[in-house]
Design an enzyme around this catalytic site. Structure first.
Site, PDB file in Angstrom:
ATOM      1  N   GLU A  57     -26.069  -2.385 -34.189  1.00 27.73           N
ATOM      2  CA  GLU A  57     -24.661  -2.559 -33.843  1.00 27.73           C
ATOM      3  C   GLU A  57     -24.488  -2.800 -32.344  1.00 27.73           C
ATOM      4  OE1 GLU A  57     -21.759  -1.827 -36.869  1.00 27.73           O
ATOM      5  OE2 GLU A  57     -23.260  -3.363 -36.485  1.00 27.73           O
ATOM      6  N   THR A  89     -16.198  -8.915 -32.693  1.00 20.44           N
ATOM      7  CA  THR A  89     -15.939  -7.527 -32.318  1.00 20.44           C
ATOM      8  C   THR A  89     -15.758  -7.396 -30.813  1.00 20.44           C
ATOM      9  OG1 THR A  89     -17.243  -6.750 -34.198  1.00 20.44           O
ATOM     10  CG2 THR A  89     -16.835  -5.181 -32.438  1.00 20.44           C
TER      11      THR A  89
END
Length: 309
Positions: free
Chosen positions: A129, A182
């Protein structure tokens, strides 16, 4: 050493309105497939990717980076080959990078005889991530690995808790075919909030957790409120307010942005309501000219699943 496993790596919905970076849940009807093989030649290789244009270089691929983090903690690490069959579109807001990261470390751990705890696996998957977004958040990888609803109580030290999942909860997700990265979505967030908003937000987090454990669907619905992030991010998503209004009019408990967007989730009690919500939000997006996908799913209380071994 020749071990091989094929897994389903599930999509996830993070934040759940009130729980930015700490709450998430696992979906059952959409996810990636991965084939992980162990062998004696050292090194991690991404040998195949279908369904997305993603890097094969290990250090540029979230699954490769996550597995390397695991192997650094394992004595006499084996070689690992990874095949990825992407069914979750990148930038969709339903945990595409998390599925690859979580699925890879779960499968390697399983093939090694489960030497690492679920909490360890969350930490390894967070490295993927970090590569994807620049931030090592756990609100997607935690539910993908543990299943159901999860709460990240703390990041330092990492403390992840699996929450109770009422059986009747259903998720409807619409994914507009636009990409909201993101990193871009995080750039619109303010770094300071008022005490008033903070009090309201953590009250909602507590209310949502309490509602899950008591199966109080009214409390769950009242708690799915975001006064901090949603007002800023929703402007990036076409027809967000119209989708939310349509979902609530058909009986959804709550509706909000899935992860960093552009997907929008609606949580409902029962399959019938979830399908009515899907029809209503489809009608909203049919007027936009944008392509979109809609997923209706129960909450996957298991997380990563074995397809073939």
């Amino acid at each position: 050493m020749n071990k091989r496993i094929k897994i389903f790596a599930p999509a996830t919905v993070a934040n759940l309105s009130c729980g930015f970076d700490v709450l998430g849940c696992c979906l059952d009807t959409v996810g990636d497939e991965m084939v992980i093989s162990l062998h004696e030649d050292p090194g991690v290789k991404i040998t195949k990717i279908e369904g997305a244009d993603l890097p094969l270089e290990t250090h540029k691929n979230v699954a490769g980076v996550a597995v390397e983090a695991l192997l650094k903690k394992y004595d006499q690490p084996p070689g690992v080959d990874i095949e990825i069959y992407k069914k979750i579109k990148a930038g969709s807001g339903i945990g595409s990078s998390a599925a690859s990261s979580a699925g890879a470390v779960w499968a390697v751990n399983h093939l090694l005889g489960n030497p690492f705890s679920p909490q360890d696996l969350v930490a390894f998957a967070m490295e993927g991530e970090k590569l994807a977004s620049g931030n090592a958040h756990a609100d997607n990888v935690a539910p993908a690995l543990l299943g159901g609803f999860t709460l990240v109580r703390s990041y330092t030290p990492l403390d992840v808790i699996k929450l109770y999942t009422p059986e009747d909860l259903m998720m409807t997700v619409i994914h507009p075919q636009i990409e909201v990265k993101t990193s871009d979505s995080r750039s619109v967030i303010k770094t300071n909030i008022t005490l008033k908003d903070g009090i309201r937000q953590w009250g909602n987090v507590g209310g949502l957790v309490a509602g899950l454990y008591t199966e109080d669907y009214g409390l769950i619905g009242r708690s799915l409120e975001d006064v901090i992030i949603e007002p800023l991010r929703s402007i990036l998503i076409p027809e967000f307010n119209a989708v939310k209004e349509a979902a609530m009019s058909k009986g959804a408990l709550g509706c909000g942005i899935s992860g960093s967007g552009p997907s929008i989730f609606a949580l409902s009690k029962g399959t019938e309501t979830a399908n009515h919500v899907a029809t209503a939000i489809r009608e909203v997006y049919d007027t936009t000219g944008l392509a979109f996908d809609i997923h209706v799913s129960k909450i996957n209380d298991q997380g990563v699943k074995i397809i073939d071994s």
